[in-house]
Design a protein around this motif. Sequence first.
Motif, PDB file in Angstrom:
ATOM      1  N   LEU A 174       6.708   5.796  -0.998  1.00 54.87           N
ATOM      2  CA  LEU A 174       5.992   5.400   0.212  1.00 54.87           C
ATOM      3  C   LEU A 174       5.180   6.601   0.687  1.00 54.87           C
ATOM      4  N   LEU A 175       3.875   6.436   0.678  1.00 51.24           N
ATOM      5  CA  LEU A 175       2.983   7.497   1.118  1.00 51.24           C
ATOM      6  C   LEU A 175       2.788   7.344   2.619  1.00 51.24           C
ATOM      7  N   LEU A 176       3.340   8.263   3.383  1.00 49.92           N
ATOM      8  CA  LEU A 176       3.309   8.119   4.843  1.00 49.92           C
ATOM      9  C   LEU A 176       1.949   8.601   5.359  1.00 49.92           C
ATOM     10  N   ALA A 177       1.099   7.635   5.659  1.00 50.58           N
ATOM     11  CA  ALA A 177      -0.279   7.941   6.052  1.00 50.58           C
ATOM     12  C   ALA A 177      -0.392   7.988   7.575  1.00 50.58           C
ATOM     13  N   ASN A 178      -1.597   8.177   8.050  1.00 47.45           N
ATOM     14  CA  ASN A 178      -1.837   8.350   9.483  1.00 47.45           C
ATOM     15  C   ASN A 178      -3.343   8.252   9.707  1.00 47.45           C
ATOM     16  N   HIS A 179      -3.760   8.426  10.947  1.00 49.21           N
ATOM     17  CA  HIS A 179      -5.188   8.374  11.267  1.00 49.21           C
ATOM     18  C   HIS A 179      -5.727   9.750  11.626  1.00 49.21           C
ATOM     19  N   PHE A 180      -5.078  10.766  11.115  1.00 50.49           N
ATOM     20  CA  PHE A 180      -5.518  12.139  11.296  1.00 50.49           C
ATOM     21  C   PHE A 180      -6.635  12.407  10.283  1.00 50.49           C
ATOM     22  N   GLY A 181      -7.695  13.088  10.703  1.00 50.92           N
ATOM     23  CA  GLY A 181      -8.756  13.474   9.768  1.00 50.92           C
ATOM     24  C   GLY A 181      -9.443  12.282   9.122  1.00 50.92           C
ATOM     25  N   ALA A 182      -9.694  12.417   7.824  1.00 48.75           N
ATOM     26  CA  ALA A 182     -10.417  11.369   7.076  1.00 48.75           C
ATOM     27  C   ALA A 182      -9.407  10.623   6.215  1.00 48.75           C
ATOM     28  N   HIS A 183      -8.594   9.787   6.855  1.00 50.43           N
ATOM     29  CA  HIS A 183      -7.443   9.212   6.170  1.00 50.43           C
ATOM     30  C   HIS A 183      -7.823   8.381   4.945  1.00 50.43           C
ATOM     31  N   LEU A 184      -8.940   7.665   5.002  1.00 54.65           N
ATOM     32  CA  LEU A 184      -9.315   6.830   3.852  1.00 54.65           C
ATOM     33  C   LEU A 184      -9.788   7.663   2.666  1.00 54.65           C
ATOM     34  N   VAL A 185     -10.274   8.852   2.953  1.00 49.44           N
ATOM     35  CA  VAL A 185     -10.739   9.710   1.858  1.00 49.44           C
ATOM     36  C   VAL A 185      -9.543  10.182   1.023  1.00 49.44           C
ATOM     37  N   GLY A 186      -8.415  10.412   1.680  1.00 49.26           N
ATOM     38  CA  GLY A 186      -7.200  10.760   0.947  1.00 49.26           C
ATOM     39  C   GLY A 186      -6.826   9.636  -0.012  1.00 49.26           C
ATOM     40  N   ALA A 187      -6.942   8.404   0.456  1.00 52.71           N
ATOM     41  CA  ALA A 187      -6.642   7.248  -0.398  1.00 52.71           C
ATOM     42  C   ALA A 187      -7.615   7.192  -1.571  1.00 52.71           C
ATOM     43  N   TYR A 188      -8.876   7.521  -1.301  1.00 54.18           N
ATOM     44  CA  TYR A 188      -9.887   7.541  -2.359  1.00 54.18           C
ATOM     45  C   TYR A 188      -9.458   8.502  -3.473  1.00 54.18           C
ATOM     46  N   TRP A 189      -8.991   9.666  -3.063  1.00 55.98           N
ATOM     47  CA  TRP A 189      -8.550  10.665  -4.060  1.00 55.98           C
ATOM     48  C   TRP A 189      -7.402  10.104  -4.898  1.00 55.98           C
ATOM     49  N   ILE A 190      -6.458   9.436  -4.235  1.00 60.97           N
ATOM     50  CA  ILE A 190      -5.300   8.867  -4.933  1.00 60.97           C
ATOM     51  C   ILE A 190      -5.764   7.847  -5.993  1.00 60.97           C
ATOM     52  N   ILE A 191      -6.660   6.948  -5.596  1.00 57.93           N
ATOM     53  CA  ILE A 191      -7.139   5.914  -6.523  1.00 57.93           C
ATOM     54  C   ILE A 191      -7.886   6.577  -7.680  1.00 57.93           C
ATOM     55  N   ARG A 192      -8.757   7.489  -7.325  1.00 62.78           N
ATOM     56  CA  ARG A 192      -9.598   8.147  -8.331  1.00 62.78           C
ATOM     57  C   ARG A 192      -8.757   8.888  -9.366  1.00 62.78           C
ATOM     58  N   HIS A 193      -7.588   9.356  -8.948  1.00 59.17           N
ATOM     59  CA  HIS A 193      -6.745  10.097  -9.889  1.00 59.17           C
ATOM     60  C   HIS A 193      -5.745   9.211 -10.604  1.00 59.17           C
ATOM     61  N   GLY A 194      -5.918   7.910 -10.498  1.00 54.48           N
ATOM     62  CA  GLY A 194      -5.180   6.983 -11.345  1.00 54.48           C
ATOM     63  C   GLY A 194      -3.768   6.646 -10.922  1.00 54.48           C
ATOM     64  N   TYR A 195      -3.376   7.027  -9.714  1.00 59.79           N
ATOM     65  CA  TYR A 195      -2.039   6.625  -9.262  1.00 59.79           C
ATOM     66  C   TYR A 195      -2.079   5.118  -8.973  1.00 59.79           C
ATOM     67  N   PRO A 196      -1.021   4.380  -9.369  1.00 59.44           N
ATOM     68  CA  PRO A 196      -0.981   2.965  -8.972  1.00 59.44           C
ATOM     69  C   PRO A 196      -0.744   2.918  -7.468  1.00 59.44           C
ATOM     70  N   TRP A 197      -1.711   2.427  -6.726  1.00 62.02           N
ATOM     71  CA  TRP A 197      -1.698   2.582  -5.261  1.00 62.02           C
ATOM     72  C   TRP A 197      -2.002   1.266  -4.564  1.00 62.02           C
ATOM     73  N   ARG A 198      -1.291   0.994  -3.495  1.00 64.12           N
ATOM     74  CA  ARG A 198      -1.607  -0.130  -2.610  1.00 64.12           C
ATOM     75  C   ARG A 198      -1.495   0.374  -1.185  1.00 64.12           C
ATOM     76  N   MET A 199      -2.121  -0.380  -0.310  1.00 66.10           N
ATOM     77  CA  MET A 199      -2.065  -0.021   1.107  1.00 66.10           C
ATOM     78  C   MET A 199      -1.461  -1.185   1.889  1.00 66.10           C
ATOM     79  N   PHE A 200      -0.585  -0.863   2.825  1.00 65.06           N
ATOM     80  CA  PHE A 200      -0.029  -1.896   3.696  1.00 65.06           C
ATOM     81  C   PHE A 200      -0.597  -1.649   5.095  1.00 65.06           C
ATOM     82  N   GLY A 201      -1.341  -2.601   5.600  1.00 66.25           N
ATOM     83  CA  GLY A 201      -1.925  -2.408   6.927  1.00 66.25           C
ATOM     84  C   GLY A 201      -3.068  -3.370   7.148  1.00 66.25           C
ATOM     85  N   GLU A 202      -3.817  -3.129   8.223  1.00 70.76           N
ATOM     86  CA  GLU A 202      -4.986  -3.957   8.490  1.00 70.76           C
ATOM     87  C   GLU A 202      -6.109  -3.532   7.545  1.00 70.76           C
ATOM     88  N   ARG A 203      -6.930  -4.500   7.144  1.00 67.77           N
ATOM     89  CA  ARG A 203      -7.973  -4.219   6.162  1.00 67.77           C
ATOM     90  C   ARG A 203      -9.076  -3.331   6.762  1.00 67.77           C
TER      91      ARG A 203
END
Lengths: 85, 315
Positions: free
Chosen positions: B119-148
Amino acid sequence: MPDPQLFDAVCGLIRSVVKLDAEVPMTPDSTLVDDLGVDSLDLVSVFLEVQDAFGVVIDEEDLTGIVSVGDLVAYVAERRASQAA
Amino acid sequence: MGRRGLNTRKGILRATLPVLRRLPPRAALRAVGEFGRWEYRLVPSTRNRILEAIRQHAEALGEPWDPSAVGPELAANLIRSRARDLLLDGRTDAELEGVFRIEGREHLDGATAGGRGALLLANHFGAHLVGAYWIIRHGYPWRMFGERPRHISRLMAEQFALDGPLGQARLFVSRKANPAEAAGAILRAARVLRAGIVLSIASDVRWPTPPNATAEFLGRSYAFSSTWVTLAAHAGVPVVPMYCSIEPMGTYRVDFEPAFTLPTAAARDDRLAAHWVQHGLRLVENRVRRDPANSIDYFFWEEDEAGPRNRAMAG
């Protein structure tokens, strides 16, 4: 009429998860949310405990059809039967 | 931040994105930040709102921040956060070289070793979606739970369109969901974790209905979603806190903190769940204290709900 043994087991599990007082009546028609006050967090716990206790897999798509205790008991019975078949 | 200011920023971004995409990514990101500094210098109402937000939160947290130093950086980060990951679209790995600085990747890799879910404990600090971008780009199997989220890169849009039992499309939640729908989404997320996928979920989402818990954040008391606690406790997976900070030179810093696990009882014990919700928020608050210029969302939460007040007054 649900299997009485299964009904008692499911009721016991719900009482344990939701911490319901023993005097709160539970019948097959008791609705989980409105009558027993089960919130979404408790529902998750109930469903996960049911999966572990009865060895069934609950499909999330079916949850909206599980409104009452009787619905849950019937669902478990049906899943057990289909898994055994 | 006022609606008018937001709309102005969105308009500027929309108009300039095609041009900015022709620049190297760091140059483009620096240019976006400059828009924010320019607005801060030239628009008194924006500047005053930013300065006031910094002063209020410095007082609430007892931090010695200098508003005149933090202000321009916060203004730059506000507009860079609006750009989300849009300026990273279509870039080669070589082009993105140097845009990301990664700290603590071993914590993520350790948590997911052997194909385990985390469980990747995310937040709304900084550029939170950019962190997710890095995760996807580096091939980790990733999903997000939250509002779209909206206004995202093509890479993220493709990720969000993934369908099927473990797909992303059915992990988006709505504030209008009934208890059965909310429970279904959580069960689905638990299945995703058990399938060895990294699931990102924010710890700082104010949520008025269960599952939630009251906790203190930035000197105030709110009801926050406790779904991440339920999921981590039920699934028994490691929790890895992640932050993505915006840096002045057109770069991002992604931090992964050491993993921890929650006791199973936290899924069913309200007091224990509240303890962990507070723990998650304390981690974010520590980041805010160290880097107020990345406190983009928090300083501008709706004033009726989010204006800081003394802890003693917080309910």
